[in-house]
Each structure stands twice: as C-alpha cells, then as structure tokens.
Design an enzyme around this catalytic site. Sequence first.
Site, PDB file in Angstrom:
ATOM      1  NE  ARG A  62      -3.886  -1.934   2.619  1.00  9.16           N
ATOM      2  CZ  ARG A  62      -3.761  -2.993   3.397  1.00  9.16           C
ATOM      3  NH1 ARG A  62      -2.661  -3.152   4.119  1.00  9.16           N
ATOM      4  NH2 ARG A  62      -4.722  -3.892   3.468  1.00  9.16           N
ATOM      5  CE  LYS A 172       8.127 -18.507  11.882  1.00  8.41           C
ATOM      6  NZ  LYS A 172       7.578 -17.690  12.958  1.00  8.41           N
ATOM      7  CG  ASP A 201       9.945 -23.827   9.230  1.00  6.63           C
ATOM      8  OD1 ASP A 201      10.869 -23.060   9.541  1.00  6.63           O
ATOM      9  OD2 ASP A 201       9.441 -24.615  10.040  1.00  6.63           O
ATOM     10  CG  HIS A 202      13.701 -19.077   8.538  1.00  3.97           C
ATOM     11  ND1 HIS A 202      12.650 -18.626   9.304  1.00  3.97           N
ATOM     12  CD2 HIS A 202      14.776 -19.109   9.351  1.00  3.97           C
ATOM     13  CE1 HIS A 202      13.077 -18.387  10.537  1.00  3.97           C
ATOM     14  NE2 HIS A 202      14.356 -18.683  10.590  1.00  3.97           N
ATOM     15  CE  LYS A 206      18.265 -21.698  10.913  1.00  7.25           C
ATOM     16  NZ  LYS A 206      19.235 -20.616  10.900  1.00  7.25           N
ATOM     17  CG  ASP A 259       7.766 -16.727  16.823  1.00  8.52           C
ATOM     18  OD1 ASP A 259       7.566 -16.470  15.623  1.00  8.52           O
ATOM     19  OD2 ASP A 259       8.796 -16.367  17.427  1.00  8.52           O
ATOM     20  CG  HIS A 264      11.075 -22.330  13.287  1.00 13.50           C
ATOM     21  ND1 HIS A 264      10.760 -22.261  11.947  1.00 13.50           N
ATOM     22  CD2 HIS A 264      11.127 -21.046  13.714  1.00 13.50           C
ATOM     23  CE1 HIS A 264      10.620 -21.000  11.592  1.00 13.50           C
ATOM     24  NE2 HIS A 264      10.839 -20.250  12.646  1.00 13.50           N
TER      25      HIS A 264
END
Length: 505
Positions: A62, A172, A201-202, A206, A259, A264
Amino acid sequence: MHIFAEEQPGLPIVQPQKPEPCIMVIFGASGDLTDRKLVPSLYNLHVEGLLPEEFALIGYARSLKSEEQFRTSLREALDEFSRKKPVTTDAWQWLSERIFISTGGYESEEDFTKLRKKCEEVEAKFPTKGNRLFYLSTPAQTFPGVIRCLRESGLSYEYSEDGPWSRVIIEKPFGHDLASAQELNRLVADQLDEKQTYRIDHFLGKETVQNILVMRFGNSIFEPLWNRKYISHVEITAAETIGIGSRGGFYEQTGVLRDMVQNHLLQVMALCAMEQPVHFGPDEIRDEKAKVFRAIRKVEDFQMNDNVVLGQYEGYHNEKNVDPNSKTPTYGALRFYLDNWRWQGVPFYLRTGKKLAGRTTEISVQFQTIPLCLFGADEVCQRVQPNVLTMRLGPKQGISLQMAAKVPGESLSVGTVTMDMDYEEAFKKQSGEAYERLLLDCMRGDPTLFARRDEVEEAWRVVTPIIEANEAGKLDVHSYEGGSSGPKAADTLLSQSGHRWVAIQ
C-alpha cells in the site's frame, strides 16, 4: 585437532535443476523481510550465477511511493544485510533494472487487475515465459484475500504440467490453531493446486538441517544405533539472546508456541525421527515427516504441567505494544513421546526462548549410559559421561561428538573428549542463507523443503491443546531473568527422568 573433509567426486546425489525464468511478486514489499532477507537473497543468488537471466521483481504494498525510492531503500538494505559484501555496482545495476512496483490493497480486485497489467508489461520487457512466483510477506489475516484475488484477477493460473506456471510462497504463521489452519488449507486448495503451494519455514533451508538426513542415512555407524535401544533422549534447542524488540503486537498474538514450536522445532524433530524414505524425492521425504507428526503422543490436560514448562522474561510487560497483564510465554520447554516402534519410550525435549544466555540452535542426541562398570570403583564409572552427538544448526554450523577416553598417565583416569567439526571451515565453503536456497527451490519447482498440507495440520494437532491450556490459565507461566537459561522449573522436566539440559552457551 585436524579434520579432513572432501567432496566425493562425480555427480551430486541429487542434481539440482536450473531455475526457470520468472517474475517474482512480493506482497508486503515495504516490510522488514524484504529488506533483511528476500532482496539480499536474490542479490546473492545473482552474484553466484544462480538466478536466471530472465528474471524480474515487482514489489507490491500500500505504502510504496515510487520505483526509484523503492530501489534506493533496497540498495541501502543490501549494504547492511547482504552476505556478499561489498555490494558491487555491476551486480546491483543488473538487479535494479529488474525491480518495479505496484501499489494497492490486499482484497481489491481492481488493484490486482492493475498488478496483472504490470506483470504483463514486465513480461514483455523480460522473456520470463509467463512464469510467476508470488511471495506472501503480509500479515496472516490477509492471506485469504490475496490468494482469492490472485485467481480472480487472472494473476495465477490453473495448475498444468505444461506451459507457464504460477506458485505461491506463504509465510508463517499458517493459521493460529488447528481449526484456522484447516480453514486456510481449504481456502488455498480451492484456489491453488497443492503443487503450486509452498508453505515456507526458513529453518528447513539451513544447510545443517538438510545435513541431518545425510548424517543419518549416509553413515552406517549411526543408523543402526538410531533407536530406543541405544538413544536415551534427544534435545532440540533454539535459544535467542534478544527480546521481542518492536514486534510486541505480533508477539502478543503469537507467543513462543505458535512462533517457534509448531513449525521450526517440530520440523527439526521430524527430520531427526523419521524413517528412511524410499528415495530423496519431495513427497517421499514429506511422507515420512508426516508419519512422525501423527505418531506424537497427545499431551492430555492432566499431563500438561508434567510435560510443558512455559516462561516469560522479566521486563516483557514493559515492551512496546505489550499488555501489562500479559501471560504470553516467551519461553517453552516441552517433552514429547513418539508412539512407534523405533522411538517408544524415548523422550524428545524441545526448548526455545527469548533473552536467554546464548544464541544457538542445536540438536543433542544423548546415547545410553554404559550398562556395566568395568573401571573399578563405582565413582569412576559415574564420572564417565554418555556419548552425545550434537548437530549445530546455527549460528556456527557444525557437528560434535562427545566420548570417553583415558587420560594419559599411570593411573586409570577417564576423561571426556569432544571432537568438533565446523561445517564451513571443514569444507572451505560458505553456506548460503536459508532464504536463498528456498527461493531457488521454488523457482525450480522443488517442494522438498516446504511444508505440505498434512504436515501443517498434524503439527497444529500436537500444539493446539497446549495453546488452549495456556490460554485457559491451566499452565503456569514462570518468570525468568534475562541472560539465564530460562525458568528453573524447566530443569525439573528432565530431572524427573534423570536427565539434564545441555548448557546454553
């Protein structure tokens, strides 16, 4: 200690495909994720020659004012957040020429029609073959509107094996409990094929998370021991030294269970516990992970306080946008059991929190203690520490193995030796950022490292009863001092079984 590492000659076990040309549209492009992770990842991929030449980026939000201002702010972000420094003029010039903007709301068909026309203009300039990658970096409540408008405006296509593709990466949190995740999955399935849907999911991007599978299934010394007969317990820790910063409003709605635990930590646990897949295909790996989630024993109400410890760091109430009477946990320690043949009776301890003594993400696999004292006095044997295999996922990625050894000298003294391997130092290669790998995989159409619909719902099935117990006031939220290892009550979670946490450093 000398560690020699070498890459095996020949072709890789899994040969990555070349990423396909595409336009990438970032919804919520004015947010921190774009500056800190997404655009630096795209820049680094280009520098390493991995980004397709036929590529363009459109930022959608926006509040974007002009393309020039957007490019300037991204250039400044690269100086601060890029892995590849210094930022070179040529590389930035290449990327900046491919950056555009479109402004509008997240539920406006008119604004999405403007965005579609912008995509068509850019596609005429860069031969991206009509391929479109949409990244939802927006508040979770906007997901339904964005996904619906993508289809209704013609921005996204029906799934097809041939012709141009459209794929959607969804950040997420994917839902806030089991019911909302199921509802969102139904909406997504109504608008997109599962093969177009990439729930990110970062943690799964890894390098050392992916190495869990190679460690387990590529070494015959580990896999025969990877079961309830030889392993005492498994600890998975994700500790942070920082607090919530300016994210008070978000964290009040989320808390540590939503979170970190639901996504994770449970994803890492699944990789540690899964059975061997038939081969390293996307669905084969995700099939085995889903089986792990289904095997996790539900924590019943009467067992909550015996298996879950929640905490909140001192001073949390003084953070910006935090309710002075908030019971939102910033720390969680949980014990889970898997009801299957391999892991029956082996506790998996998950621990995560803010403002702890150190920043680390690691898995510690503790093997059973020796069954019989062979060294004379019992006190000698009591000093023999169990073998522990530790896989560090960050910030310094690596693997260590703890074992007993005789201390040099005439007397029989037993010491502990830790062999430690630093991942990057051993292979003389720098690991890429998690987002780099995940963006590249989405451009390739490889969903292996993204969560599938059933995985997400099964993970929520595990965590939702705990969230509900906390919100109903059935769980104590213990206060803990910043810079500590968390609330003292968490130690009891392990000591009940004769275990103790690995120290956070």
